[in-house]
Design a protein around this motif. Structure first.
Motif, short mmCIF file in Angstrom:
data_model
loop_
_atom_site.label_atom_id
_atom_site.label_comp_id
_atom_site.label_asym_id
_atom_site.label_seq_id
_atom_site.Cartn_x
_atom_site.Cartn_y
_atom_site.Cartn_z
N GLY A 97 0.77 -1.24 0.00
CA GLY A 97 0.00 0.00 0.00
C GLY A 97 0.80 1.28 0.00
O GLY A 97 0.23 2.38 0.05
N TRP A 98 2.12 1.19 -0.07
CA TRP A 98 2.96 2.38 -0.13
C TRP A 98 2.95 2.93 -1.54
O TRP A 98 2.63 2.23 -2.49
CB TRP A 98 4.39 2.05 0.30
CG TRP A 98 4.48 1.69 1.74
CD1 TRP A 98 4.09 0.51 2.33
CD2 TRP A 98 4.95 2.51 2.80
NE1 TRP A 98 4.31 0.56 3.68
CE2 TRP A 98 4.84 1.77 4.00
CE3 TRP A 98 5.48 3.79 2.85
CZ2 TRP A 98 5.22 2.29 5.22
CZ3 TRP A 98 5.87 4.30 4.08
CH2 TRP A 98 5.73 3.56 5.25
N ARG A 99 3.33 4.21 -1.68
CA ARG A 99 3.45 4.82 -3.02
C ARG A 99 4.83 5.43 -3.16
O ARG A 99 5.48 5.79 -2.17
CB ARG A 99 2.37 5.87 -3.24
CG ARG A 99 2.47 7.06 -2.30
CD ARG A 99 1.42 8.13 -2.58
NE ARG A 99 1.32 9.08 -1.51
CZ ARG A 99 2.18 10.08 -1.27
NH1 ARG A 99 3.20 10.25 -2.06
NH2 ARG A 99 2.00 10.89 -0.25
N VAL A 100 5.29 5.52 -4.40
CA VAL A 100 6.58 6.15 -4.67
C VAL A 100 6.44 7.65 -4.46
O VAL A 100 5.53 8.29 -5.00
CB VAL A 100 7.07 5.84 -6.10
CG1 VAL A 100 8.32 6.64 -6.43
CG2 VAL A 100 7.32 4.34 -6.25
N HIS A 101 7.31 8.21 -3.65
CA HIS A 101 7.31 9.66 -3.38
C HIS A 101 8.35 10.36 -4.25
O HIS A 101 8.06 11.36 -4.88
CB HIS A 101 7.59 9.88 -1.89
CG HIS A 101 7.53 11.30 -1.47
ND1 HIS A 101 6.36 12.02 -1.46
CD2 HIS A 101 8.50 12.14 -1.05
CE1 HIS A 101 6.62 13.26 -1.04
NE2 HIS A 101 7.90 13.35 -0.78
N THR A 102 9.58 9.84 -4.27
CA THR A 102 10.64 10.40 -5.11
C THR A 102 11.77 9.38 -5.20
O THR A 102 11.81 8.41 -4.44
CB THR A 102 11.16 11.75 -4.56
OG1 THR A 102 11.98 12.37 -5.53
CG2 THR A 102 11.94 11.58 -3.27
N ARG A 103 12.67 9.64 -6.12
CA ARG A 103 13.88 8.81 -6.24
C ARG A 103 15.07 9.74 -6.13
O ARG A 103 15.04 10.86 -6.66
CB ARG A 103 13.88 8.06 -7.57
CG ARG A 103 12.83 6.97 -7.63
CD ARG A 103 12.89 6.18 -8.94
NE ARG A 103 12.03 5.03 -8.88
CZ ARG A 103 10.73 5.04 -9.21
NH1 ARG A 103 10.16 6.14 -9.63
NH2 ARG A 103 10.02 3.93 -9.11
N ALA A 146 6.02 6.69 0.49
CA ALA A 146 5.17 7.32 1.51
C ALA A 146 3.87 6.53 1.63
O ALA A 146 3.44 5.84 0.71
CB ALA A 146 4.88 8.76 1.12
N MET A 147 3.26 6.67 2.81
CA MET A 147 1.96 6.07 3.05
C MET A 147 1.17 6.99 3.98
O MET A 147 1.70 7.45 4.99
CB MET A 147 2.08 4.70 3.71
CG MET A 147 0.72 4.10 4.06
SD MET A 147 0.84 2.49 4.85
CE MET A 147 0.74 1.47 3.39
N GLU A 148 -0.09 7.21 3.63
CA GLU A 148 -0.98 7.90 4.53
C GLU A 148 -1.44 6.89 5.56
O GLU A 148 -1.93 5.82 5.19
CB GLU A 148 -2.15 8.51 3.77
CG GLU A 148 -1.71 9.63 2.85
CD GLU A 148 -2.86 10.32 2.16
OE1 GLU A 148 -4.02 10.13 2.56
OE2 GLU A 148 -2.59 11.06 1.20
N THR A 149 -1.26 7.23 6.81
CA THR A 149 -1.54 6.24 7.87
C THR A 149 -2.97 6.28 8.36
O THR A 149 -3.43 5.33 8.98
CB THR A 149 -0.61 6.46 9.08
OG1 THR A 149 -0.89 7.74 9.64
CG2 THR A 149 0.84 6.36 8.67
#
Length: 155
Positions: A131-137, A149-152
């Motif tokens: 359920g995480w998403r890529v924020h940056t590299r 990142a993940m919204e908790t």
């Protein structure tokens, strides 16, 4: 398997510190075992920073930490799911996923709305499936990393 706070297993602190230095020392080549032990001793029970251990009847299987900062070069985001480590005997059995879910739930309980982590390319899909998403590299020392990142908490 169950998850406990590091405060409940202080005798495991030296072994956990040694495992962390071995697993994550490439990112922090000057990091020493005494420093790792000192950082783990500073963990709190109900506040950031904190660390949890997965264990079964045979002993500890893995760990995960919730930290304000995970690396001096990436202080723009906080807090971090960090130091996810699963011992070889616990790998492939869902221990890591349970530790990640526990850390996310604890972060939410502490009022964290967005949680970050970083990993190398081979682990990105694993975290996406949780359920995480890529924020940056970005480049972190010798490693190309992905900040996720993940919204908790929902809505």
């Amino acid at each position: 398997m169950h998850i406990v706070n590091l405060h409940d297993r202080p005798a495991l602190l030296p072994a956990l510190a040694a495992a962390h230095v071995q697993a994550f020392g490439e990112l922090l080549p000057d990091w020493t075992l005494p420093q790792a032990e000192q950082e783990l001793r500073a963990q709190q029970r109900h506040a950031i920073p904190c660390t949890w251990l997965a264990e079964d009847d045979a002993g500890w299987l893995g760990s995960v930490s919730l930290l304000h900062d995970d690396h001096e070069q990436i202080r723009g985001w906080s807090p971090w799911l960090a130091s996810l480590y699963v011992q070889p005997r616990g790998r492939g059995k869902g221990v890591g996923a349970q530790l990640v879910r526990h850390c996310v739930a604890q972060a939410a309980a502490l009022g964290v709305s967005i949680l970050y982590l970083y990993c190398e390319a081979p682990m990105v899909d694993w975290y996406l499936n949780l359920g995480w998403r890529v924020h940056t590299r970005l480049q972190l020392g010798p490693l190309a990393i992905t900040v996720m990142a993940m919204e908790t908490r929902q809505g």
